[in-house]
Design a protein around this motif. Structure first.
Motif, PDB file in Angstrom:
ATOM      1  N   GLY A  40       0.848  -1.191   0.000  1.00  0.00           N
ATOM      2  CA  GLY A  40       0.000   0.000   0.000  1.00  0.00           C
ATOM      3  C   GLY A  40       0.882   1.240   0.000  1.00  0.00           C
ATOM      4  O   GLY A  40       1.851   1.309   0.742  1.00  0.00           O
ATOM      5  N   PRO A  68      -0.031   4.906   0.562  1.00  0.00           N
ATOM      6  CA  PRO A  68      -1.055   5.928   0.842  1.00  0.00           C
ATOM      7  C   PRO A  68      -0.484   7.329   0.646  1.00  0.00           C
ATOM      8  O   PRO A  68      -0.132   8.021   1.587  1.00  0.00           O
ATOM      9  CB  PRO A  68      -1.419   5.657   2.305  1.00  0.00           C
ATOM     10  N   GLU A 103      -4.732   9.275  -0.860  1.00  0.00           N
ATOM     11  CA  GLU A 103      -3.887   8.520   0.084  1.00  0.00           C
ATOM     12  C   GLU A 103      -4.718   7.519   0.899  1.00  0.00           C
ATOM     13  O   GLU A 103      -4.165   6.593   1.495  1.00  0.00           O
ATOM     14  CB  GLU A 103      -3.109   9.471   1.007  1.00  0.00           C
ATOM     15  N   GLU A 104      -6.048   7.676   0.878  1.00  0.00           N
ATOM     16  CA  GLU A 104      -6.912   6.727   1.604  1.00  0.00           C
ATOM     17  C   GLU A 104      -7.253   5.494   0.760  1.00  0.00           C
ATOM     18  O   GLU A 104      -7.825   4.526   1.273  1.00  0.00           O
ATOM     19  CB  GLU A 104      -8.229   7.416   2.001  1.00  0.00           C
ATOM     20  N   LEU A 127      -5.936   1.735   1.900  1.00  0.00           N
ATOM     21  CA  LEU A 127      -6.551   1.177   3.103  1.00  0.00           C
ATOM     22  C   LEU A 127      -8.004   0.801   2.858  1.00  0.00           C
ATOM     23  O   LEU A 127      -8.486  -0.227   3.336  1.00  0.00           O
ATOM     24  CB  LEU A 127      -6.442   2.169   4.267  1.00  0.00           C
ATOM     25  N   GLU A 178      -9.665  -2.676   3.553  1.00  0.00           N
ATOM     26  CA  GLU A 178     -10.836  -2.781   4.449  1.00  0.00           C
ATOM     27  C   GLU A 178     -12.003  -3.477   3.752  1.00  0.00           C
ATOM     28  O   GLU A 178     -12.826  -4.120   4.396  1.00  0.00           O
ATOM     29  CB  GLU A 178     -11.281  -1.381   4.902  1.00  0.00           C
ATOM     30  N   GLY A 229       1.372  -1.879   4.674  1.00  0.00           N
ATOM     31  CA  GLY A 229       0.521  -0.715   4.430  1.00  0.00           C
ATOM     32  C   GLY A 229       1.255   0.602   4.282  1.00  0.00           C
ATOM     33  O   GLY A 229       0.705   1.575   3.776  1.00  0.00           O
ATOM     34  N   ASN A 230       2.513   0.660   4.747  1.00  0.00           N
ATOM     35  CA  ASN A 230       3.307   1.908   4.664  1.00  0.00           C
ATOM     36  C   ASN A 230       2.554   3.112   5.242  1.00  0.00           C
ATOM     37  O   ASN A 230       2.568   4.203   4.672  1.00  0.00           O
ATOM     38  CB  ASN A 230       3.692   2.200   3.209  1.00  0.00           C
ATOM     39  N   ASN A 231       1.923   2.890   6.388  1.00  0.00           N
ATOM     40  CA  ASN A 231       1.063   3.959   6.912  1.00  0.00           C
ATOM     41  C   ASN A 231       1.828   5.133   7.541  1.00  0.00           C
ATOM     42  O   ASN A 231       1.236   6.126   7.919  1.00  0.00           O
ATOM     43  CB  ASN A 231       0.069   3.367   7.920  1.00  0.00           C
ATOM     44  N   ASN A 232       3.159   4.997   7.590  1.00  0.00           N
ATOM     45  CA  ASN A 232       3.962   6.094   8.168  1.00  0.00           C
ATOM     46  C   ASN A 232       4.593   6.949   7.076  1.00  0.00           C
ATOM     47  O   ASN A 232       5.531   7.702   7.325  1.00  0.00           O
ATOM     48  CB  ASN A 232       5.067   5.501   9.045  1.00  0.00           C
ATOM     49  N   SER A 250       3.817   9.587   5.534  1.00  0.00           N
ATOM     50  CA  SER A 250       3.813  11.053   5.657  1.00  0.00           C
ATOM     51  C   SER A 250       5.008  11.553   6.465  1.00  0.00           C
ATOM     52  O   SER A 250       5.351  12.738   6.408  1.00  0.00           O
ATOM     53  CB  SER A 250       2.505  11.543   6.270  1.00  0.00           C
TER      54      SER A 250
END
Length: 310
Positions: free
Chosen positions: A16, A18, A29-30, A33, A37, A55-58, A60
């Motif tokens: 991912g 985002p 960027e959503e 996810l 989901e 997910g590479n959610n960090n 930013s």
């Protein structure tokens, strides 16, 4: 055992990304996810694939404190930081002989996906499904949005830019083919002509039908059907009635079936090693239209991994 000619295992690495820094509209960027989901990982597991997910959610945290325009491009340092980091990640997953499925984010992320995949498969070919050619250079872009420029960097047409010195011209222009173009800038048309880049617009899809177009595209970039294939699919290639929740929709796009046919036919070759699903933006349009677009993004991904009607 996989029936893919290049992959020995049936493992897919879902990455991912985002990220919305390559264009001005928030929300894209959503996309990754929301696809997850919606149950994408389970859907792919049910098809018999082993699934890894990052997910590479960090992401930013890679945004620099200052990021002035450089050579007309907006947020070049942020785009460069993110795509450079993700390129290494994708290269690593491809080296592990996994199918790499990247969920975007805006299409500047192709700087990462193509770099990562072509680092491992240097003789690969790229099928770019999009309403837009994304081949503006820093000199030709009107908007300065980098999601409209990745192909020029990946082919070396962009020339040098201090923030993107790490991007190597791994993509030869004769290994690139477009399907679904219908909103191409004048400067981009000139680039496509000057570099003799094969492109099938919606006019060609209408004239020849999608089955013939996919064969013609493969005849051009992969004539012996023996090279790895990387598909990058911008959901705005689909007509807005099919995938409304995207940042730059253009009427007159691929139908639901035409979009899925491309993914199914490429999966059938046994040569597909990587796919990107890009530009799903859940912040745009109504909840119903968002749901519809996410549903389509998931089904395109499944088709890339071998889901078929029978």
């Amino acid at each position: 055992m996989s029936d893919n000619k290049f992959l020995s295992t049936k493992t897919v690495s879902i990455v991912g990304v985002p990220f919305s820094g390559g264009q001005p509209r928030g929300g894209v960027e959503e996309g990754p996810l929301r696809l997850v989901e919606f149950g994408l990982l389970n859907q792919i597991q049910e098809m018999g694939w082993k699934v890894d997910y990052e997910g590479n959610n960090n992401i930013s945290s890679l945004r620099p404190n200052q990021d002035p325009d450089v050579l007309n491009l907006k947020q070049p340092k942020y785009v460069s930081n993110v795509t450079h980091a993700v390129a290494k990640q994708i290269e690593e997953r491809a080296r592990q002989n996994k199918f790499v499925l990247t969920l975007g984010g805006d299409h500047s992320v192709a700087l990462a996906t193509v770099t990562g995949v072509f680092s491992v498969y240097p003789n690969a070919c790229l099928i770019w499904v999009d309403a837009h050619a994304d081949i503006n250079t820093p000199a030709t872009t009107d908007s300065g949005n980098i999601h409209g420029c990745p192909v020029s960097f990946l082919t070396g047409i962009a020339g040098s830019h201090p923030d993107f010195a790490w991007v190597k011209p791994l993509l030869k222009t004769n290994r690139l083919v477009y399907i679904g173009l219908r909103d191409v800038d004048a400067a981009e048309k000139k680039i496509l002509r000057d570099y003799k880049i094969k492109a099938f617009s919606m006019h060609h899809v209408d004239r020849y039908g999608i089955g013939n177009i996919v064969e013609m595209a493969l005849d051009h970039v992969n004539p012996k059907r023996d090279l790895p294939i990387h598909l990058t699919f911008d959901v705005d290639a689909l007509d807005p009635s099919v995938a409304p929740s995207t940042g730059t929709p253009v009427r007159g796009g691929l139908t639901f079936r035409e979009g899925h046919y491309i993914c199914e036919a490429l999966a059938e070759t046994g040569l597909l090693v990587a796919a990107d699903i890009m530009e799903v933006n859940p912040a745009l349009e109504s909840e119903m239209e968002v749901f519809q677009t996410i549903q389509v993004g998931c089904s395109l991904a499944r088709c890339c991994l071998g889901e078929s009607l029978l």
